[in-house]
Design a protein around this motif. Sequence first.
Motif, PDB file in Angstrom:
ATOM      1  N   PHE A   1     -21.145 -52.317  30.054  1.00 31.68           N
ATOM      2  CA  PHE A   1     -21.276 -53.728  30.627  1.00 31.68           C
ATOM      3  C   PHE A   1     -20.086 -54.256  30.581  1.00 31.68           C
ATOM      4  O   PHE A   1     -19.605 -55.055  31.452  1.00 31.68           O
ATOM      5  CB  PHE A   1     -22.706 -54.287  29.789  1.00 31.68           C
ATOM      6  N   ILE A   2     -19.328 -54.255  29.421  1.00 31.54           N
ATOM      7  CA  ILE A   2     -18.153 -55.012  29.154  1.00 31.54           C
ATOM      8  C   ILE A   2     -16.769 -54.608  30.170  1.00 31.54           C
ATOM      9  O   ILE A   2     -15.917 -55.456  30.509  1.00 31.54           O
ATOM     10  CB  ILE A   2     -17.656 -54.893  27.674  1.00 31.54           C
TER      11      ILE A   2
ATOM     12  N   CYS B   1     -24.962 -51.304  44.693  1.00 37.22           N
ATOM     13  CA  CYS B   1     -25.277 -52.676  44.330  1.00 37.22           C
ATOM     14  C   CYS B   1     -24.050 -53.867  44.413  1.00 37.22           C
ATOM     15  O   CYS B   1     -24.141 -54.802  44.898  1.00 37.22           O
ATOM     16  CB  CYS B   1     -25.974 -52.743  43.083  1.00 37.22           C
ATOM     17  N   THR B   2     -23.084 -53.147  44.205  1.00 36.60           N
ATOM     18  CA  THR B   2     -21.598 -53.976  44.302  1.00 36.60           C
ATOM     19  C   THR B   2     -21.300 -54.240  45.634  1.00 36.60           C
ATOM     20  O   THR B   2     -21.051 -55.352  46.001  1.00 36.60           O
ATOM     21  CB  THR B   2     -20.650 -53.060  43.434  1.00 36.60           C
ATOM     22  N   THR B   3     -21.304 -53.200  46.583  1.00 32.94           N
ATOM     23  CA  THR B   3     -21.149 -53.471  47.928  1.00 32.94           C
ATOM     24  C   THR B   3     -22.119 -54.443  48.596  1.00 32.94           C
ATOM     25  O   THR B   3     -21.682 -55.632  49.416  1.00 32.94           O
ATOM     26  CB  THR B   3     -21.324 -52.156  48.643  1.00 32.94           C
ATOM     27  N   ILE B   4     -23.475 -54.426  48.260  1.00 37.02           N
ATOM     28  CA  ILE B   4     -24.327 -55.458  48.554  1.00 37.02           C
ATOM     29  C   ILE B   4     -24.126 -56.934  47.993  1.00 37.02           C
ATOM     30  O   ILE B   4     -24.128 -57.900  48.956  1.00 37.02           O
ATOM     31  CB  ILE B   4     -25.984 -54.969  48.431  1.00 37.02           C
ATOM     32  N   ALA B   5     -23.518 -56.939  46.828  1.00 39.09           N
ATOM     33  CA  ALA B   5     -23.301 -58.154  46.030  1.00 39.09           C
ATOM     34  C   ALA B   5     -22.023 -58.975  46.804  1.00 39.09           C
ATOM     35  O   ALA B   5     -21.712 -60.001  47.090  1.00 39.09           O
ATOM     36  CB  ALA B   5     -23.086 -58.038  44.726  1.00 39.09           C
TER      37      ALA B   5
ATOM     38  N   TYR C   1     -28.128 -46.130  31.278  1.00 37.82           N
ATOM     39  CA  TYR C   1     -29.305 -46.056  30.102  1.00 37.82           C
ATOM     40  C   TYR C   1     -30.499 -45.384  30.483  1.00 37.82           C
ATOM     41  O   TYR C   1     -30.945 -44.410  29.781  1.00 37.82           O
ATOM     42  CB  TYR C   1     -29.292 -47.508  29.795  1.00 37.82           C
ATOM     43  N   LEU C   2     -31.054 -45.569  31.536  1.00 36.87           N
ATOM     44  CA  LEU C   2     -32.442 -45.002  32.024  1.00 36.87           C
ATOM     45  C   LEU C   2     -32.143 -43.696  32.301  1.00 36.87           C
ATOM     46  O   LEU C   2     -33.097 -42.763  31.818  1.00 36.87           O
ATOM     47  CB  LEU C   2     -32.692 -45.891  33.259  1.00 36.87           C
TER      48      LEU C   2
ATOM     49  N   VAL D   1     -22.991 -57.736  38.964  1.00 31.61           N
ATOM     50  CA  VAL D   1     -23.980 -56.843  39.498  1.00 31.61           C
ATOM     51  C   VAL D   1     -23.410 -55.410  39.217  1.00 31.61           C
ATOM     52  O   VAL D   1     -24.061 -54.557  38.906  1.00 31.61           O
ATOM     53  CB  VAL D   1     -24.072 -57.028  40.838  1.00 31.61           C
ATOM     54  N   ALA D   2     -21.988 -55.197  39.511  1.00 31.39           N
ATOM     55  CA  ALA D   2     -21.281 -53.986  39.070  1.00 31.39           C
ATOM     56  C   ALA D   2     -21.669 -53.379  37.655  1.00 31.39           C
ATOM     57  O   ALA D   2     -21.922 -52.342  37.531  1.00 31.39           O
ATOM     58  CB  ALA D   2     -19.883 -53.984  39.499  1.00 31.39           C
ATOM     59  N   ALA D   3     -21.365 -54.255  36.769  1.00 35.24           N
ATOM     60  CA  ALA D   3     -21.423 -54.077  35.237  1.00 35.24           C
ATOM     61  C   ALA D   3     -23.152 -53.663  34.967  1.00 35.24           C
ATOM     62  O   ALA D   3     -23.399 -52.481  34.330  1.00 35.24           O
ATOM     63  CB  ALA D   3     -21.069 -55.015  34.375  1.00 35.24           C
ATOM     64  N   ALA D   4     -23.829 -54.575  35.379  1.00 40.25           N
ATOM     65  CA  ALA D   4     -25.435 -54.447  35.032  1.00 40.25           C
ATOM     66  C   ALA D   4     -26.103 -53.356  35.920  1.00 40.25           C
ATOM     67  O   ALA D   4     -26.759 -52.338  34.953  1.00 40.25           O
ATOM     68  CB  ALA D   4     -26.136 -55.759  35.452  1.00 40.25           C
ATOM     69  N   SER D   5     -25.683 -52.932  37.018  1.00 37.90           N
ATOM     70  CA  SER D   5     -26.344 -51.856  37.612  1.00 37.90           C
ATOM     71  C   SER D   5     -25.722 -50.758  36.974  1.00 37.90           C
ATOM     72  O   SER D   5     -26.453 -49.444  37.190  1.00 37.90           O
ATOM     73  CB  SER D   5     -25.967 -51.894  39.103  1.00 37.90           C
TER      74      SER D   5
END
Length: 555
Positions: free
Chosen positions: A203-204, A260-264, A238-239, A228-232
């Motif tokens: 995340f960091i 997700c980053t491209t959408i963000a 993790y999952l 968004v990039a870090a969280a996604s």
Amino acid sequence: MEFIPQINPLGNIWLSAFVALLPIICFFLCLIVFKTKAYTAGFLTVIVATLVALFVYKMPFIGAITSIFLGFLTGLWPIAWIIIAAIFLYKLSIKSGQFEIIKQSVMLITPDHRIQVILIGFCFGAFLEGAIGFGGPVAITAALLVGLGLRPLQAAGYCMIANTAPVAFGAVGIPIIAMAQSVGLSPDQIAAMVGKILTPLCFIVPFFIIYLMDGIKGIKETFPIIFVAAASFTIAQYLTSNFIGAELPGIISAVFSLICTTIAISMFKIKNIVRYDGKTDFNDIEKLKLGKIIYAWSPFILLIIFVVIWSNHSFQVFVKENLAFTNLKISFSALTGDLQIFKPSLVVEGQKSGVQALFMSIPLISTAGTAIFFAAICSIFVLKVKPSDAVSCFSATIKEMALPCLTIGLVVAFAYITNYSGASSTLGLAFSQTGKAFTFFSPIIGWIGVFLTGSDTSANLLFGALQQATAIKLQMQDTLFLAANSTGGVVGKMISPQSIAVACAAVGLVGKESDLFKFTIKYSIIMIILIGLWISFIAYFMPAIIPDSVAVKIS
């Protein structure tokens, strides 16, 4: 004739560890203090490592020479071959003129260099790490970023830091799976623990890269996109690691984060565009048709297709059963005679623990470098590159890669003689004597292992048994220490001599390896200290999240 490495040759483990550390000290001094070229540092380090092996560890001279040859040739194949193929593919894209379209297509998504580093260095690089590993991701992404206008040292440094996120799972989970097999545990349990340990680091990393590029101001200006990039990426890794297994966390998290980053980026517009090439006018960016963009990106689309095919288990089985003749072997028996070099036993001093291989396997087809090379060959036809221009590109690649290949060969030779003599095991064993503080030093062992070998897989195989034995001795869960070894290795990758040589070769910084090493070393040290503290916190305050060991039967 037998050589059984003595892990404590001087009778005092800390004195033995200091002597074992001398080649590493030599390498650090050469790059940081004397600022020598990497191949010079590598050559001097090999000499020091050889002297230590011969006179301290009493390694037979023939064994020392053989391990150097083995290491040097392994550096050339498959490692240097991957980089040669990747740079060849990149040069074909430039020669065809299509790289200008690639640059425009990225500019259409975002002209901001900070976000481009996250998209290409972090997201796309993580996908390549999950598919091919061995330095290829940094070489490809750093070269792309240089083509997009970043300065070479910036591009190489940021990509090496970004590469820390997916390294623990490597190419289709091999680092975790190989270690699990070596210690007789389920890879799923280790993968789950690695996923939990890596959560804060993954995340960091994107925020840290933006901070290095543009400080707190940069984080504020790009926050929604970087979040968004870090969280996604973190959530997907993790999952996947906790509920699917060790094979796919790198690939799934990378693809999910890229989407997700491209959408963000399309949802959150950045007001202040940051560039490092002085470009301020973006009105000349041409609107491109989708077909034109796909055509320009076709070399890298082919790269992904071939890498996915090569990573498939069925393909590997097909090559093994039908193309076995392409797997060449170089034997050193004429040189070594009946010499046997045993692996050091980290549990019982002087105990035999399997024989080290004194031959080299050269898989001409099944290696990742050949997958990239086939993508390059197909790109010649797709991009309609003239045969003479293609030959010129390959020739230029070989000439540019000559010194980097020498460097890679030397640093892998250093790794081999350090491992075969038992010196690297001495360092690991010394840290295992730290008692309850071992929770802090456990990832540092993996960090040293990847620095020495350039590979998280090799470091896990080298120190997995030690981590497990120490956990049993301390009456703690071995899955924590095994995961710590792999996690510590991820930040050792950014200072590994092998990785430094690859990154510099990719961006045209041959001879400037000391500059890149100085750029990454301080961040690597900070990160490994934080990881050590995090492992200790988990061990003593969050033991409930550690999966129980599940033994598996190894056929």
